[in-house]
Design an enzyme around this catalytic site. Structure first.
Site, PDB file in Angstrom:
ATOM      1  N   THR A 192       0.231  -1.211   0.247  1.00  0.00           N
ATOM      2  CA  THR A 192      -0.259   0.154   0.227  1.00  0.00           C
ATOM      3  C   THR A 192       0.610   1.379   0.029  1.00  0.00           C
ATOM      4  O   THR A 192       1.638   1.585   1.359  1.00  0.00           O
ATOM      5  CB  THR A 192      -0.628  -0.033   0.933  1.00  0.00           C
ATOM      6  OG1 THR A 192      -1.581  -0.748   1.454  1.00  0.00           O
ATOM      7  CG2 THR A 192      -1.703   1.583   1.389  1.00  0.00           C
ATOM      8  N   LYS A 201      -6.746   0.889  -3.766  1.00  0.00           N
ATOM      9  CA  LYS A 201      -6.006   0.091  -2.151  1.00  0.00           C
ATOM     10  C   LYS A 201      -6.191   1.378  -1.340  1.00  0.00           C
ATOM     11  O   LYS A 201      -6.828   0.984  -0.127  1.00  0.00           O
ATOM     12  CB  LYS A 201      -4.778  -0.482  -2.605  1.00  0.00           C
ATOM     13  CG  LYS A 201      -4.009  -0.753  -1.384  1.00  0.00           C
ATOM     14  CD  LYS A 201      -5.444  -1.617  -0.564  1.00  0.00           C
ATOM     15  CE  LYS A 201      -5.567  -2.226   0.822  1.00  0.00           C
ATOM     16  NZ  LYS A 201      -3.802  -3.193   0.593  1.00  0.00           N
ATOM     17  N   LYS A 216       0.397   4.784   8.603  1.00  0.00           N
ATOM     18  CA  LYS A 216       1.447   4.698   7.651  1.00  0.00           C
ATOM     19  C   LYS A 216      -0.026   5.015   7.302  1.00  0.00           C
ATOM     20  O   LYS A 216      -0.433   5.992   5.777  1.00  0.00           O
ATOM     21  CB  LYS A 216       1.659   3.413   7.276  1.00  0.00           C
ATOM     22  CG  LYS A 216       1.995   3.449   5.657  1.00  0.00           C
ATOM     23  CD  LYS A 216       2.854   2.686   5.342  1.00  0.00           C
ATOM     24  CE  LYS A 216       2.144   1.503   5.043  1.00  0.00           C
ATOM     25  NZ  LYS A 216       1.446   1.119   3.991  1.00  0.00           N
TER      26      LYS A 216
END
Length: 296
Positions: free
Chosen positions: A96, A172, A240
């Site tokens: 990702t 995503k 994150k």
């Protein structure tokens, strides 16, 4: 069958490698942690010491590491794979990451004669182990032609989202928006139940058979009930990932109030020392509740 390399045997990568092995692909694996690749290769496959060694002789190299910095290391570090990949081979990036970074990486590898698939994944460790992950992929038709059967061997669903890298990563990132918000909301609901003296197991049973259920509530709250915060996906992963969500939206000045709040919740949990715990540990930020204990 073409030889496949896979770097990163974590919760997802190990299951994906196992799926490839079951399908009969000759497999070369690598992991930064000592002994992990050797342990996997006891049941088949070749354990490699470096990404460069894993990539040698492979038509496709799959990277299942945490973030863009680790992906850069896989490709261009001291023992990076890019130097040993044959022209026309495919690098499949499953992390990702910032979509703009992924688009740039496609260009960098094209300059070396290499193909690239922007192919983030979702589904969790159990689905990875059973070959049922979802792949959100974008890239050139030639990359899909060569890597497509390998993606199909690891996944229940492979979505082709465009012919240029970045589109897969955008999808995503949006998926992670929902995942992070749903985990934060699930923790908030369970915390309120505990605060109000509701039996936690009964609450879980009712919610999972009611309209308020979500996949994340059903999947993550058993970790809280068992007081088992062994990380499958850690708090810091959502620090994150929700950061990437906010960065993507910030570029177009698009408001994301729920994502912002969820990000702050994961940040609070991380700063309290829970960053390496399972992401369900975000529930630990709520004051005045007594969490379930192991064996209790």
């Amino acid at each position: 069958m073409s030889t496949v390399g896979l770097v990163g045997l974590g919760a997802m990568g190990r299951g994906m490698a196992g799926s490839l092995r079951r399908k009969g692909y000759p497999l070369r694996v690598c992991d930064a942690r000592a002994g992990v690749a050797q342990d996997f290769a006891r049941e088949g496959g070749v354990a490699c010491a470096t990404p460069a060694e894993a990539a040698a002789g492979c038509a496709v190299l799959v990277s299942v590491v945490v973030n863009s910095a680790q992906t850069e290391e896989v490709l261009f570090g001291e023992h990076g794979a890019a130097a040993s990949m044959a022209p026309g081979s495919v690098f499949v990036m499953c992390s990702t990451v910032d979509p703009a970074w992924s688009a740039c990486m496609e260009g960098r590898l094209a300059d070396l004669g290499l193909l690239y698939l922007d192919a983030p994944i979702s589904g969790g460790a159990a689905r990875a182990a059973s070959g049922e992950i979802t792949v959100m992929a974008a890239g050139a038709a030639a990359a899909f032609d060569r890597a497509g059967p390998i993606l199909d061997a690891m996944a229940a669903k492979v979505y082709r989202l465009g012919d240029q890298a970045g589109a897969g990563s955008k999808v995503k990132v949006i998926n992670q928006l929902l995942a992070g918000v749903h985990i934060a909301a699930a923790a908030e609901a369970m915390a309120l139940g505990l605060r109000e003296g509701v039996d936690a197991a009964a609450l879980y049973e009712v919610i999972t058979h009611s309209a308020g259920n979500s996949w994340m509530f059903e999947n993550r709250m058993p970790h809280v009930l068992a007081a088992d915060y062994t990380p499958l996906s850690a708090v810091d992963i959502f620090v994150k990932d929700l950061g990437l969500v906010l960065d993507l939206a910030r570029a177009s000045k698009f408001p994301l109030p729920l994502s912002s709040t969820a990000h702050q919740m994961f940040m609070q949990a991380s700063s309290a020392g829970h960053g390496k715990e399972d992401d369900s540990a975000v529930i630990k930020i709520f004051p005045g509740i007594e969490l379930p204990r192991r064996g209790g």
